[in-house]
Design a protein around this motif. Structure first.
Motif, mmCIF file in Angstrom:
data_model
loop_
_atom_site.group_PDB
_atom_site.id
_atom_site.type_symbol
_atom_site.label_atom_id
_atom_site.label_comp_id
_atom_site.label_asym_id
_atom_site.label_seq_id
_atom_site.Cartn_x
_atom_site.Cartn_y
_atom_site.Cartn_z
ATOM 1 N N VAL A 155 6.885 5.942 -0.284
ATOM 2 C CA VAL A 155 7.010 4.830 0.655
ATOM 3 C C VAL A 155 5.831 3.881 0.474
ATOM 4 O O VAL A 155 4.675 4.311 0.482
ATOM 5 C CB VAL A 155 7.077 5.329 2.114
ATOM 6 N N PHE A 156 6.160 2.610 0.300
ATOM 7 C CA PHE A 156 5.159 1.555 0.193
ATOM 8 C C PHE A 156 5.381 0.569 1.330
ATOM 9 O O PHE A 156 6.520 0.276 1.693
ATOM 10 C CB PHE A 156 5.263 0.834 -1.154
ATOM 11 N N VAL A 157 4.272 0.064 1.886
ATOM 12 C CA VAL A 157 4.336 -0.865 3.004
ATOM 13 C C VAL A 157 3.810 -2.225 2.559
ATOM 14 O O VAL A 157 2.755 -2.308 1.922
ATOM 15 C CB VAL A 157 3.526 -0.327 4.209
ATOM 16 N N ASN A 158 4.548 -3.254 2.903
ATOM 17 C CA ASN A 158 4.152 -4.634 2.651
ATOM 18 C C ASN A 158 3.065 -5.004 3.658
ATOM 19 O O ASN A 158 3.233 -4.798 4.862
ATOM 20 C CB ASN A 158 5.389 -5.528 2.846
ATOM 21 N N VAL A 159 1.928 -5.507 3.183
ATOM 22 C CA VAL A 159 0.810 -5.825 4.075
ATOM 23 C C VAL A 159 0.289 -7.237 3.823
ATOM 24 O O VAL A 159 0.465 -7.810 2.744
ATOM 25 C CB VAL A 159 -0.360 -4.814 3.929
ATOM 26 N N ASN A 160 -0.403 -7.765 4.842
ATOM 27 C CA ASN A 160 -1.063 -9.069 4.694
ATOM 28 C C ASN A 160 -2.482 -8.858 4.173
ATOM 29 O O ASN A 160 -2.865 -7.729 3.830
ATOM 30 C CB ASN A 160 -1.040 -9.853 6.016
ATOM 31 N N GLU A 161 -3.259 -9.925 4.119
ATOM 32 C CA GLU A 161 -4.606 -9.841 3.553
ATOM 33 C C GLU A 161 -5.563 -8.986 4.394
ATOM 34 O O GLU A 161 -6.612 -8.592 3.913
ATOM 35 C CB GLU A 161 -5.195 -11.238 3.311
ATOM 36 N N ARG A 162 -5.180 -8.668 5.627
ATOM 37 C CA ARG A 162 -5.993 -7.778 6.480
ATOM 38 C C ARG A 162 -5.443 -6.345 6.470
ATOM 39 O O ARG A 162 -5.802 -5.531 7.307
ATOM 40 C CB ARG A 162 -6.038 -8.331 7.898
ATOM 41 N N VAL B 60 0.848 -1.192 0.000
ATOM 42 C CA VAL B 60 0.000 0.000 0.000
ATOM 43 C C VAL B 60 0.882 1.240 0.000
ATOM 44 O O VAL B 60 1.993 1.225 0.534
ATOM 45 C CB VAL B 60 -0.967 0.040 1.209
ATOM 46 N N THR B 61 0.386 2.297 -0.611
ATOM 47 C CA THR B 61 1.100 3.570 -0.619
ATOM 48 C C THR B 61 0.951 4.213 0.747
ATOM 49 O O THR B 61 -0.160 4.416 1.225
ATOM 50 C CB THR B 61 0.515 4.513 -1.688
ATOM 51 N N LYS B 62 2.061 4.526 1.400
ATOM 52 C CA LYS B 62 2.028 5.195 2.702
ATOM 53 C C LYS B 62 2.310 6.686 2.566
ATOM 54 O O LYS B 62 1.671 7.500 3.203
ATOM 55 C CB LYS B 62 3.042 4.567 3.654
ATOM 56 N N LEU B 63 3.262 7.039 1.699
ATOM 57 C CA LEU B 63 3.681 8.432 1.621
ATOM 58 C C LEU B 63 4.207 8.748 0.234
ATOM 59 O O LEU B 63 4.905 7.932 -0.367
ATOM 60 C CB LEU B 63 4.803 8.678 2.646
ATOM 61 N N ILE C 167 9.387 -0.061 1.785
ATOM 62 C CA ILE C 167 10.407 0.234 0.783
ATOM 63 C C ILE C 167 10.197 1.681 0.351
ATOM 64 O O ILE C 167 9.058 2.130 0.194
ATOM 65 C CB ILE C 167 10.347 -0.725 -0.428
ATOM 66 N N THR C 168 11.292 2.416 0.213
ATOM 67 C CA THR C 168 11.242 3.802 -0.235
ATOM 68 C C THR C 168 11.817 3.879 -1.640
ATOM 69 O O THR C 168 12.902 3.360 -1.903
ATOM 70 C CB THR C 168 12.044 4.717 0.714
ATOM 71 N N LEU C 169 11.064 4.523 -2.523
ATOM 72 C CA LEU C 169 11.455 4.649 -3.926
ATOM 73 C C LEU C 169 11.708 6.100 -4.284
ATOM 74 O O LEU C 169 11.193 7.014 -3.629
ATOM 75 C CB LEU C 169 10.340 4.123 -4.833
ATOM 76 N N LYS C 170 12.458 6.310 -5.348
ATOM 77 C CA LYS C 170 12.601 7.604 -6.010
ATOM 78 C C LYS C 170 11.964 7.452 -7.378
ATOM 79 O O LYS C 170 11.983 6.367 -7.956
ATOM 80 C CB LYS C 170 14.060 7.999 -6.162
ATOM 81 N N CYS C 171 11.431 8.558 -7.909
ATOM 82 C CA CYS C 171 10.738 8.495 -9.189
ATOM 83 C C CYS C 171 11.121 9.694 -10.058
ATOM 84 O O CYS C 171 11.291 10.809 -9.562
ATOM 85 C CB CYS C 171 9.231 8.502 -8.943
ATOM 86 N N GLU C 172 11.242 9.417 -11.342
ATOM 87 C CA GLU C 172 11.396 10.488 -12.332
ATOM 88 C C GLU C 172 10.556 10.126 -13.545
ATOM 89 O O GLU C 172 10.527 8.971 -13.968
ATOM 90 C CB GLU C 172 12.851 10.645 -12.763
ATOM 91 N N VAL C 173 9.849 11.101 -14.057
ATOM 92 C CA VAL C 173 9.119 10.934 -15.313
ATOM 93 C C VAL C 173 9.780 11.877 -16.307
ATOM 94 O O VAL C 173 10.046 13.038 -15.987
ATOM 95 C CB VAL C 173 7.625 11.277 -15.157
#
Length: 131
Positions: A102-109, A47-50, A80-86
């Motif tokens: 920032v994306f967070v790894n989540v379970n089915e709940r 999920v997207t956190k930030l 996981i924290t990513l950098k992005c460029e378009v």
């Protein structure tokens, strides 16, 4: 920076000024970044956190081909924290930059769970654990 996904700017992607609508671009980026995070973490759900400050550097125009680049910058215990460029595919001129997504790894709940990753994967490596 790994550039994988390309989008062709069509009439439905334009704002009233005739340039690429930021909302369309942000939708494309969020989807591409989530897929990149899933591949890096070998996880079926993130999920997207930030999303940090979004810097619109230049405009995209009708008919332009843009490409989205992502790179993993940091691994947390569950994130996981990513950098992005378009950028414009032809001219290589930057259209947008984002320093932190920032994306967070989540379970089915939708609860955060550790992912155990510490190393950036090459995107052409075999993906086995997403199914």
């Amino acid at each position: 920076m790994n550039f994988h996904t390309r989008k062709w700017i069509k009439p439905e992607d334009l704002n009233p000024n005739g340039s690429l609508f930021g909302g369309s671009l942000l939708k494309w980026i969020d989807e591409e970044a989530a897929i990149y995070a899933m591949c890096q973490l070998e996880a079926p759900r993130v999920v997207t956190k930030l999303i940090s400050e979004i810097n619109f550097v230049s405009s995209g125009k009708l008919g332009d081909i843009v490409e989205m680049g992502m790179t993993a910058a940091e691994f947390g215990r569950t994130s996981i924290t990513l950098k992005c460029e378009v950028r414009n595919k032809i001219t290589k001129k930057a259209i947008l930059t984002i320093d932190r997504m920032v994306f967070v790894n989540v379970n089915e709940r939708s609860e955060p769970i550790p992912h155990g990753k510490t190393k950036i994967r090459k995107m052409d490596e075999k993906l086995e654990n997403l199914g």
